[in-house]
Design a protein around this motif. Structure first.
Motif, PDB file in Angstrom:
ATOM      1  N   ILE B 633       0.835  -1.204   0.000  1.00  0.00           N
ATOM      2  CA  ILE B 633       0.000   0.000   0.000  1.00  0.00           C
ATOM      3  C   ILE B 633       0.869   1.253   0.000  1.00  0.00           C
ATOM      4  O   ILE B 633       0.582   2.233  -0.693  1.00  0.00           O
ATOM      5  CB  ILE B 633      -0.978  -0.040   1.192  1.00  0.00           C
ATOM      6  CG1 ILE B 633      -2.065  -1.082   0.884  1.00  0.00           C
ATOM      7  CG2 ILE B 633      -1.586   1.338   1.464  1.00  0.00           C
ATOM      8  CD1 ILE B 633      -3.061  -1.310   1.988  1.00  0.00           C
ATOM      9  N   MET B 661      -2.601  10.539   0.538  1.00  0.00           N
ATOM     10  CA  MET B 661      -2.385   9.201   1.053  1.00  0.00           C
ATOM     11  C   MET B 661      -3.502   8.289   0.575  1.00  0.00           C
ATOM     12  O   MET B 661      -4.651   8.716   0.471  1.00  0.00           O
ATOM     13  CB  MET B 661      -2.389   9.216   2.585  1.00  0.00           C
ATOM     14  CG  MET B 661      -1.255  10.015   3.196  1.00  0.00           C
ATOM     15  SD  MET B 661       0.335   9.202   2.932  1.00  0.00           S
ATOM     16  CE  MET B 661       1.115  10.367   1.813  1.00  0.00           C
ATOM     17  N   MET B 662      -3.175   7.033   0.306  1.00  0.00           N
ATOM     18  CA  MET B 662      -4.227   6.081  -0.016  1.00  0.00           C
ATOM     19  C   MET B 662      -5.142   5.920   1.197  1.00  0.00           C
ATOM     20  O   MET B 662      -4.687   5.948   2.339  1.00  0.00           O
ATOM     21  CB  MET B 662      -3.626   4.740  -0.397  1.00  0.00           C
ATOM     22  CG  MET B 662      -4.663   3.736  -0.862  1.00  0.00           C
ATOM     23  SD  MET B 662      -3.894   2.300  -1.631  1.00  0.00           S
ATOM     24  CE  MET B 662      -3.311   3.038  -3.164  1.00  0.00           C
ATOM     25  N   ARG B 663      -6.430   5.769   0.922  1.00  0.00           N
ATOM     26  CA  ARG B 663      -7.421   5.563   1.980  1.00  0.00           C
ATOM     27  C   ARG B 663      -8.044   4.188   1.834  1.00  0.00           C
ATOM     28  O   ARG B 663      -7.862   3.524   0.808  1.00  0.00           O
ATOM     29  CB  ARG B 663      -8.470   6.675   1.931  1.00  0.00           C
ATOM     30  CG  ARG B 663      -7.864   8.037   2.250  1.00  0.00           C
ATOM     31  CD  ARG B 663      -8.833   9.180   2.031  1.00  0.00           C
ATOM     32  NE  ARG B 663      -8.181  10.467   2.268  1.00  0.00           N
ATOM     33  CZ  ARG B 663      -8.077  11.054   3.470  1.00  0.00           C
ATOM     34  NH1 ARG B 663      -8.600  10.486   4.529  1.00  0.00           N
ATOM     35  NH2 ARG B 663      -7.461  12.217   3.589  1.00  0.00           N
ATOM     36  N   ILE B 664      -8.816   3.798   2.833  1.00  0.00           N
ATOM     37  CA  ILE B 664      -9.298   2.414   2.878  1.00  0.00           C
ATOM     38  C   ILE B 664     -10.159   2.085   1.661  1.00  0.00           C
ATOM     39  O   ILE B 664     -10.112   0.966   1.143  1.00  0.00           O
ATOM     40  CB  ILE B 664     -10.056   2.132   4.203  1.00  0.00           C
ATOM     41  CG1 ILE B 664     -10.280   0.624   4.378  1.00  0.00           C
ATOM     42  CG2 ILE B 664     -11.369   2.901   4.280  1.00  0.00           C
ATOM     43  CD1 ILE B 664     -10.766   0.228   5.759  1.00  0.00           C
TER      44      ILE B 664
END
Ligand code: FES
Ligand code: FES
Lengths: 151, 723
Positions: B633, B661-664
């Motif tokens: 991730i 940022m990558m999120r869920i």
């Protein structure tokens, strides 16, 4: 003087009206479990509950709280859903560095209380405000599903 | 994060172990045990057999952690190594961070007290099991002498010595005083792996319960009696100077107590963080722009492009690559570009210090405690032994806290204050004043022979040499081997190959290690190029790779496993594609297949990743899985979204709205498949997941759309392309 109720205790505070709850918790009251990550409501590390609703403490002036009740990570384990989420978090070894996890647990607890059986989409909706730089999302999802199944 | 100067040492040491010790049986060692200074008799009857274990009379067993816990689970992994041989349960131990002490805590393979290079487990695998075993042997000897029986008739288990014939027991606490008087053993036989109780299992991590209830103390959470809190701001352009600030306005903010400045830094100190934050805003510092005000991404890129025309230092040269390329009927010449990156650990930079005329205490999370102590010594003039570094769990490292400059900056400020002070960077400061992963500009040419295999391969990388600043003695004839790590030794049989590296330092920016270091850079180029060549050869990317893995059987194994588990070759819905990437990094083999969906409006959805891993013997399988998941991730976040850009000398990005940022909801499902070769050397894991992310994603997007992405981040590259 401002009076607020945190984790079932009343506190008299001699602070300015505009001071965000985050700094009251961390610097005045020593409740450092609630974290500073961005200060601009982007990351969710500072998530607390106000009357059960997950809220970003970094953007919440202390004077706006009034007599509503604040719960922080330090006391969330006293609630049924909070204890459940903490337990499945440990069972699934969700936590890596841990810096985001107070906020993740606060968000997940609120989700589980409002929605005992969340779908993947429900989880996305409830949890996408919380950044995890360590990338624990796969396990956060699994843990929430587990908490729902065994609730 | 691997220091090139250490690679030789690490390899030599491992070669020595391979030659003299068999993993399968008990290990016999004689002479000096690395990392085991002699026992220290302690008047209070505490048993301190070595630098890593302390057992007191009341039975308290403390394990001292020389590696920093930043989420990777190393506290638990190391505790397992010691506890395995010490014969104690994890529930019986308390963990403590090691102080800065090069005489006791130098990682002998790394050459200093450091956490990095995915090396902690590798470098602890033997010495910390030996540390546990040495203590156990001394405890057995103490019990045997108390009972006046042969040591062979005694056994250790669960923190007790048992006299087997009679069933008598003594606890380790009971024996502490006498064990301290025993000779440190010269011969240590380690347990046969078939008898491991802990190693290879996945216990509850030892650091996570306090992280689940708000009681864990990160550096940011340190509170010292009488402490003030200060916000730091440095010149937004490197080497700019502070020219003015509004002291009156700052001091008018309730709670502001002090304003401290250096030539290029200001800190506003308050009773609490809010006073410091508001105070600094009110101070409204003005800077002169210094010598780098004309720097921009464009000037930096121009410098790199120009430098890349030079012949670089030669890292590998087999055959006449230009002649071999000229003879190829099919070839590809490409440029790959990787941007500057911030670390963006969720815990921003912070240091708490109390500097007194005759000594100092420093509370901080650092990957390099001895460097941290030296920074404070340099800033204050105090002798290092008068400076105590209290290390803390770290809210994400990723290489950022391999640099100790922020601690030196804090010390130069704090020495002007008589009281203890926590000095912190805001998120904006943390991103803009970061030391960045270098921009790499890579030229690569490769050609195929008539059988559709690679005949010639030429790869020249251009970028900053982090080693030149961080460990200049590690340069090898001027070459920073990190810049070609993952490029020189590929998994593939390539008959004619040339690798070059050109150093080009970015004006006005400082560079640093970033998760995955050299391999994260080079494996993107190598594995993307492999995909390009497979399509040029009109071959399947999996089969193309398989045909050239003659010298990499473990590589073939992980590749096949990832392909099988991902359903490689089975039909996908339209708009979907699978990408594959294989690599050997940090002594670990890994292959990843990533499935993506690209929608008509060029949105990219990450569907699922399968990673097969062979890291040799596995200490803590669940932590391996977690590191692959998180590492992937981390790498996908970078590949899709991240770049640091510069305008007029200033970093453009400042917080998570523009350094995303990558999120869920964006994260894929990730499945990790462990296929360990137990007879191999133990491999690293913390950075492995990150390495494959960008090439697997680029290759998947190509499979879905036919668009080849040679420049990170992909999202901005996708904009403007029609699917
Ligand atoms: S600190 Fe409040 S959302 Fe990031
Ligand atoms: S566990 Fe490190 S940021 Fe989430």
């Amino acid at each position: 003087m401002i009076t607020i109720r945190i984790n079932n205790e009343s506190h008299q505070l001699d602070v300015t009206d505009d001071m965000p709850l985050l700094w009251v918790l961390r610097d005045i009251l020593g409740l450092t479990g609630t974290k500073y990550g961005c200060g601009v409501a982007q990351c969710g590390a500072c998530t607390i509950h106000i009357d059960g609703i997950p809220t970003r403490a970094c953007q919440l002036p202390v004077s706006l709280i009034g007599d509503r009740h604040i719960t922080t990570i330090e006391a969330i384990g006293n609630t049924r859903e909070g204890a459940r989420i903490q337990a499945v978090w440990l069972q699934n070894q969700v936590i890596q560095c841990g810096y985001c996890q107070s906020g993740q647990i606060m968000a997940a607890t609120a989700l589980l209380r409002d929605n005992p059986n969340p779908t993947d989409d429900d989880i996305d909706d409830a949890m996408s405000g919380n950044i995890c730089r360590c990338g624990t999302y796969v396990r956060i999802r699994e843990a929430i599903h587990q908490a729902a199944n065994n609730a | 994060m691997r220091k090139p100067r250490d690679i030789g040492a690490i390899l030599n040491r491992r070669a020595f172990f391979r030659g003299t010790l068999a993993f399968g049986g008990g290990m016999l060692l004689s002479g000096m045990i690395p990392g085991l200074p002699g026992a220290q008799a302690d008047t209070k009857g505490v048993f301190i057999p070595n630098a890593f274990i302390r057992i007191d009379r009341s039975g308290g067993i403390t394990l001292i952690m020389r590696h920093a816990e930043m989420g990777q689970g190393i506290y638990t992994g190391i505790a397992m190594l010691i506890a395995e041989e010490l014969e104690v349960d994890l529930e019986q131990v308390t963990l403590e961070a090691a102080p800065a002490d090069p005489s006791r805590y130098t990682d002998s393979a790394a050459g200093e007290e450091v956490t990095g290079g995915s090396a902690s487990t590798r470098d602890s695998w033997l010495p910390l099991r030996q540390a546990g075993a040495a203590a156990r042997i001394m405890l057995v000897a103490a019990a045997a002498s108390r009972w006046n029986v042969p040591p062979e008739s005694c056994a250790a288990q669960h923190g007790q010595i048992i006299h087997v014939p009679t069933g008598r027991t003594l606890s380790y606490g009971d024996l502490a005083e006498e064990a301290a008087l025993q000779k440190v053993p010269e011969k240590i036989i380690l347990k046969d792996p078939s008898t491991f109780r802990l190693i290879g299992t996945s216990p509850q991590r030892l650091d996570t319960k306090p992280k689940s209830n708000g009681t864990a103390i990160f550096g940011m959470d340190v509170r010292v009696p009488g402490m003030k809190i200060g916000r730091i701001m440095a010149s937004p352009i490197q080497r700019g100077r502070l020219i003015s600030y509004d002291s009156v306005a700052a001091r008018a903010i309730p709670g502001v107590v002090d304003i401290i400045t250096l030539q290029d830094v200001i800190a506003v100190i308050g009773d609490h963080s809010w006073a410091a934050i508001k105070g600094l805003e009110a101070a409204n510092p003005q800077w002169d722009s210094g010598p780098h005000a004309a720097v921009s991404t464009k000037t930096l890129m121009d410098d790199l492009r120009r430098a890349s025309d030079r012949t670089g230092l030669v890292a590998k040269n087999t055959g006449d690559v230009d002649a071999a390329l000229a003879a190829c009927s099919h070839r590809i010449d490409a440029v790959y570009e990787l941007p500057f990156l911030a670390h963006a650990a969720l815990e921003p930079i912070n240091t708490t210090l109390h500097i007194r005329p005759n000594g100092a205490d420093v509370w901080v999370g650092t990957q390099v405690p001895v460097r941290a102590r030296q920074e404070v010594a340099n800033a204050t003039g105090l002798p290092p032994e008068k400076i105590a570094i209290h290390n803390h769990v770290i809210g994400g490292g990723f290489g950022r806290r391999l640099d100790s400059g922020s601690i030196g900056q804090a010390a130069r400020l704090a020495k002007q204050m008589p009281y203890p002070v926590k000095l912190f960077w805001t998120r904006e400061e943390d991103i803009q004043q970061d030391q960045f992963r270098p921009f790499y500009y890579d030229r690569i040419s490769a050609g195929l022979n008539k059988q559709g295999r690679i005949a010639a391969w030429k790869h020249r990388t251009t970028g900053s040499y982090v080693t030149a600043r961080w460990a200049p003695e590690g340069l090898q004839n001027g070459l920073d081997t990190d810049t070609v790590d993952g490029a020189v030794e590929t998994p593939y049989d390539i008959p004619v190959q040339r690798n070059e590296s050109v150093q080009c330092e970015p004006e006005g920016l400082t560079t640093l290690w970033w998760r995955g270091v050299g391999p994260t850079h080079n494996v993107f180029v190598v594995e993307s190029m492999m995909d390009e060549l497979a399509h040029l050869a009109e071959n399947d990317p999996l089969d193309f790779r398989r045909s050239m893995l003659g010298h990499s059987p473990r590589g073939l194994k992980v590749l096949n496993e990832a392909a099988r588990k991902s359903g490689w070759g089975t039909p996908l819905p339209s708009g979907h594609g699978r990408g594959i990437a294989l690599h050997y990094s940090f002594q670990t083999w890994a292959a990843t297949v990533l499935e993506v969906q690209v929608t008509d409006d060029n949105a990219i959805r990450l569907v699922r990743a399968d990673t097969a891993v062979d890291c040799g013997p596995v200490v803590f399988p669940d932590a391996v899985r977690a590191q692959i998941q998180g590492g992937l991730i981390f790498g996908l976040t970078m590949a899709l979204y991240n770049e640091i850009t510069v305008t007029n000398g200033r970093v453009d990005q400042s917080n998570f709205h523009d350094y995303r940022m990558m999120r869920i909801n964006e994260a894929p499902d990730i499945r990790v498949h462990l296929v360990p070769d137990l007879s191999a050397d133990i491999g690293g894991i913390g950075e492995v997941g990150t390495v494959a992310a960008a090439p697997a994603l680029a290759n998947a997007i190509f499979a879905a759309t036919g668009h080849r992405l040679r420049k990170i981040p992909f999202l901005s590259q996708m904009a403007g392309k029609s699917a």
